[in-house]
Motif scaffolding. Structure first.
Motif, PDB file in Angstrom:
ATOM      1  N   GLY A 145      38.710  37.719  47.973  1.00 42.67           N
ATOM      2  CA  GLY A 145      38.694  38.910  47.109  1.00 42.67           C
ATOM      3  C   GLY A 145      39.994  39.685  47.029  1.00 42.67           C
ATOM      4  O   GLY A 145      40.060  40.728  46.396  1.00 42.67           O
ATOM      5  N   LEU A 146      41.047  39.156  47.660  1.00 40.94           N
ATOM      6  CA  LEU A 146      42.325  39.884  47.614  1.00 40.94           C
ATOM      7  C   LEU A 146      42.984  39.744  46.244  1.00 40.94           C
ATOM      8  O   LEU A 146      43.659  40.659  45.784  1.00 40.94           O
ATOM      9  CB  LEU A 146      43.265  39.358  48.717  1.00 40.94           C
ATOM     10  N   VAL A 147      42.825  38.579  45.606  1.00 38.59           N
ATOM     11  CA  VAL A 147      43.347  38.413  44.244  1.00 38.59           C
ATOM     12  C   VAL A 147      42.191  38.041  43.321  1.00 38.59           C
ATOM     13  O   VAL A 147      41.122  37.633  43.775  1.00 38.59           O
ATOM     14  CB  VAL A 147      44.475  37.343  44.164  1.00 38.59           C
ATOM     15  N   THR A 148      42.430  38.175  42.037  1.00 39.54           N
ATOM     16  CA  THR A 148      41.358  37.945  41.062  1.00 39.54           C
ATOM     17  C   THR A 148      41.036  36.455  40.959  1.00 39.54           C
ATOM     18  O   THR A 148      39.888  36.049  41.020  1.00 39.54           O
ATOM     19  CB  THR A 148      41.786  38.480  39.680  1.00 39.54           C
ATOM     20  N   TYR A 149      42.071  35.655  40.764  1.00 43.80           N
ATOM     21  CA  TYR A 149      41.905  34.191  40.842  1.00 43.80           C
ATOM     22  C   TYR A 149      43.258  33.548  41.089  1.00 43.80           C
ATOM     23  O   TYR A 149      44.304  34.201  40.966  1.00 43.80           O
ATOM     24  CB  TYR A 149      41.190  33.583  39.632  1.00 43.80           C
ATOM     25  N   ALA A 150      43.177  32.260  41.487  1.00 50.09           N
ATOM     26  CA  ALA A 150      44.391  31.499  41.770  1.00 50.09           C
ATOM     27  C   ALA A 150      44.431  30.295  40.844  1.00 50.09           C
ATOM     28  O   ALA A 150      43.388  29.732  40.492  1.00 50.09           O
ATOM     29  CB  ALA A 150      44.395  31.043  43.222  1.00 50.09           C
ATOM     30  N   VAL A 151      45.623  29.931  40.425  1.00 47.60           N
ATOM     31  CA  VAL A 151      45.785  28.827  39.481  1.00 47.60           C
ATOM     32  C   VAL A 151      46.933  27.938  39.972  1.00 47.60           C
ATOM     33  O   VAL A 151      47.778  28.393  40.750  1.00 47.60           O
ATOM     34  CB  VAL A 151      46.104  29.354  38.055  1.00 47.60           C
ATOM     35  N   PRO A 152      46.976  26.690  39.498  1.00 46.79           N
ATOM     36  CA  PRO A 152      48.117  25.852  39.874  1.00 46.79           C
ATOM     37  C   PRO A 152      49.420  26.533  39.445  1.00 46.79           C
ATOM     38  O   PRO A 152      49.466  27.171  38.383  1.00 46.79           O
ATOM     39  CB  PRO A 152      47.890  24.555  39.082  1.00 46.79           C
ATOM     40  N   ARG A 153      50.427  26.397  40.283  1.00 53.33           N
ATOM     41  CA  ARG A 153      51.702  27.079  40.013  1.00 53.33           C
ATOM     42  C   ARG A 153      52.218  26.816  38.591  1.00 53.33           C
ATOM     43  O   ARG A 153      52.681  27.731  37.914  1.00 53.33           O
ATOM     44  CB  ARG A 153      52.741  26.602  41.031  1.00 53.33           C
ATOM     45  N   ALA A 154      52.080  25.582  38.119  1.00 56.42           N
ATOM     46  CA  ALA A 154      52.612  25.235  36.799  1.00 56.42           C
ATOM     47  C   ALA A 154      51.928  26.017  35.683  1.00 56.42           C
ATOM     48  O   ALA A 154      52.480  26.168  34.590  1.00 56.42           O
ATOM     49  CB  ALA A 154      52.463  23.723  36.562  1.00 56.42           C
ATOM     50  N   ARG A 155      50.712  26.520  35.955  1.00 57.02           N
ATOM     51  CA  ARG A 155      49.952  27.238  34.921  1.00 57.02           C
ATOM     52  C   ARG A 155      50.081  28.756  35.052  1.00 57.02           C
ATOM     53  O   ARG A 155      49.539  29.507  34.246  1.00 57.02           O
ATOM     54  CB  ARG A 155      48.444  26.883  35.033  1.00 57.02           C
ATOM     55  N   LEU A 156      50.770  29.214  36.106  1.00 56.02           N
ATOM     56  CA  LEU A 156      50.704  30.645  36.461  1.00 56.02           C
ATOM     57  C   LEU A 156      51.090  31.570  35.302  1.00 56.02           C
ATOM     58  O   LEU A 156      50.334  32.458  34.904  1.00 56.02           O
ATOM     59  CB  LEU A 156      51.584  30.916  37.693  1.00 56.02           C
ATOM     60  N   ARG A 157      52.252  31.352  34.739  1.00 56.42           N
ATOM     61  CA  ARG A 157      52.734  32.252  33.694  1.00 56.42           C
ATOM     62  C   ARG A 157      51.827  32.193  32.453  1.00 56.42           C
ATOM     63  O   ARG A 157      51.477  33.223  31.871  1.00 56.42           O
ATOM     64  CB  ARG A 157      54.186  31.914  33.337  1.00 56.42           C
ATOM     65  N   ASP A 158      51.438  30.974  32.071  1.00 52.47           N
ATOM     66  CA  ASP A 158      50.583  30.829  30.887  1.00 52.47           C
ATOM     67  C   ASP A 158      49.246  31.556  31.084  1.00 52.47           C
ATOM     68  O   ASP A 158      48.725  32.189  30.162  1.00 52.47           O
ATOM     69  CB  ASP A 158      50.303  29.350  30.596  1.00 52.47           C
ATOM     70  N   GLU A 159      48.692  31.443  32.289  1.00 51.35           N
ATOM     71  CA  GLU A 159      47.405  32.117  32.565  1.00 51.35           C
ATOM     72  C   GLU A 159      47.557  33.636  32.444  1.00 51.35           C
ATOM     73  O   GLU A 159      46.683  34.324  31.931  1.00 51.35           O
ATOM     74  CB  GLU A 159      46.908  31.775  33.975  1.00 51.35           C
ATOM     75  N   VAL A 160      48.686  34.142  32.941  1.00 48.84           N
ATOM     76  CA  VAL A 160      48.923  35.583  32.894  1.00 48.84           C
ATOM     77  C   VAL A 160      49.096  36.042  31.447  1.00 48.84           C
ATOM     78  O   VAL A 160      48.528  37.060  31.024  1.00 48.84           O
ATOM     79  CB  VAL A 160      50.135  35.965  33.777  1.00 48.84           C
ATOM     80  N   VAL A 161      49.848  35.273  30.682  1.00 47.76           N
ATOM     81  CA  VAL A 161      50.058  35.628  29.268  1.00 47.76           C
ATOM     82  C   VAL A 161      48.720  35.590  28.516  1.00 47.76           C
ATOM     83  O   VAL A 161      48.434  36.456  27.680  1.00 47.76           O
ATOM     84  CB  VAL A 161      51.108  34.683  28.621  1.00 47.76           C
ATOM     85  N   GLU A 162      47.898  34.592  28.855  1.00 46.99           N
ATOM     86  CA  GLU A 162      46.584  34.470  28.209  1.00 46.99           C
ATOM     87  C   GLU A 162      45.701  35.686  28.536  1.00 46.99           C
ATOM     88  O   GLU A 162      45.048  36.248  27.649  1.00 46.99           O
ATOM     89  CB  GLU A 162      45.906  33.210  28.758  1.00 46.99           C
ATOM     90  N   LEU A 163      45.708  36.086  29.786  1.00 48.88           N
ATOM     91  CA  LEU A 163      44.916  37.265  30.176  1.00 48.88           C
ATOM     92  C   LEU A 163      45.449  38.519  29.472  1.00 48.88           C
ATOM     93  O   LEU A 163      44.670  39.328  28.937  1.00 48.88           O
ATOM     94  CB  LEU A 163      44.964  37.448  31.700  1.00 48.88           C
ATOM     95  N   ALA A 164      46.773  38.649  29.433  1.00 48.37           N
ATOM     96  CA  ALA A 164      47.377  39.819  28.764  1.00 48.37           C
ATOM     97  C   ALA A 164      46.999  39.834  27.286  1.00 48.37           C
ATOM     98  O   ALA A 164      46.658  40.884  26.727  1.00 48.37           O
ATOM     99  CB  ALA A 164      48.893  39.803  28.940  1.00 48.37           C
TER     100      ALA A 164
END
Ligand code: COA
Length: 274
Positions: A183-202
């Motif tokens: 519960g410390l972070v919302t979710y974890a993703v493979p490093r290669a997807r990190l930025r794309d996941e953040v942009v998608e959430l934004a």
């Protein structure tokens, strides 16, 4: 893309997102007094910047942040009470007051090491998305110090009782996947997807009414410690405030679109922004 210039952080604005990057990669983005001064200034400006809809906080290089700078923040200031007081005030303002109360959605993008004092800005952000192989640690016990500032507090707010004592008392590091499990972070993703996941959430957040998002986060963050009766009153007052603050009149347009026009299902998609 527009840039704001600081000594220890990078600030770029692009497509509604303010990317704020701790920028001391050679020191694993340890938080020095200057980082705190820069952050206070940047957050103050970005909070009222109409071009900014979502803020993302991350780190340059292979660290999110290695926590408080043990030299510049602690040892060098031990005999300088005035400078020490100024640094403490700035760090306290940026990492909790400014970030936790930021009026727009905030996302911590944890790209690597995240230790000790870095847990405070991490938890102050509304969302935290981590690389699965990021490394977290409450290493304070190894230094002979407490998880100080607000670290013990934010750990007790996010991690459960057993996990918080376990990681704080052993200092054992854990990865992004574990951080999500506890519960410390919302979710974890493979490093290669990190930025794309953040942009998608934004991008998803930017489809929603800014006023509604603001009221929602303010409410969730403030009701936790209230009694049910106090919470009820607070939420009611916030709801009425929102009707006043929401210039897009999302509620009325939502009612009309669903009930009269049968235009969409708000259970699945937001009311189109005015
Ligand atoms: N405060 C001050 N300096 C720090 C720091 C911190 N919290 N974390 C890293 N640094 C500095 C190191 O002293 C080193 O400086 P130098 O190049 O002048 O010697 C530089 O950053 C790189 O650190 P290094 O340890 O060589 O990098 P690494 O990639 O091998 O390891 C860490 C990275 C984060 C695992 C390791 O630096 C570490 O354990 N840091 C302490 C983390 C911590 O306990 N933070 C909680 C503080 S309360």
């Amino acid at each position: 893309m527009t840039e704001m210039t600081y000594k220890t952080i990078l600030v770029n604005k692009e497509n509604g997102i303010a990317w704020v990057t701790f920028n001391r990669p050679d020191k694993r983005n340890a938080i020095s007094p200057q980082v705190a001064f820069d952050m206070v200034d940047a957050l103050t400006k970005l909070d009222t910047d109409p071009d900014v809809r979502v803020l993302v906080l991350t780190g340059a290089g292979d660290a999110f942040s290695a926590g408080m700078d043990l030299k510049l923040f602690f040892r060098d200031l031990d005999d300088k009470p005035v400078e020490q007081a100024a640094a403490r005030e700035a760090v306290r303002r940026y990492e909790w007051y400014k970030l936790s109360n930021f009026s727009k959605p905030t996302i911590a993008m944890v790209n690597g090491y995240c230790f000790g004092g870095a847990f405070i800005p991490l938890v102050a952000c509304d969302f935290a998305i981590a690389a699965e192989d990021a490394t977290f640690g409450l290493s304070e016990v190894n230094w002979g110090i407490l998880p100080g500032g607000l670290v013990s507090k934010v750990v007790s707010m996010t991690m459960n009782y057993r996990q918080s004592l376990y990681y704080a008392m052993t200092g054992r590091p854990f990865d992004g996947k574990t951080a999500a499990d506890i519960g410390l972070v919302t979710y974890a993703v493979p490093r290669a997807r990190l930025r794309d996941e953040v942009v998608e959430l934004a991008a998803d957040l930017m489809t929603k009414s800014p006023a509604v998002l603001r009221a929602t986060k303010e409410t969730l963050k403030h009701v936790a410690l209230l009694s049910p009766d106090e919470a009820y009153e607070y939420i009611q007052a916030k709801s009425e405030q929102l009707r006043f603050r929401d210039a897009e009149n999302t509620r009325a347009r939502g009612m009309k679109g669903f009930l009269d026009e049968k235009a969409y299902k708000p259970g699945f998609t937001p009311v189109k922004r005015a």
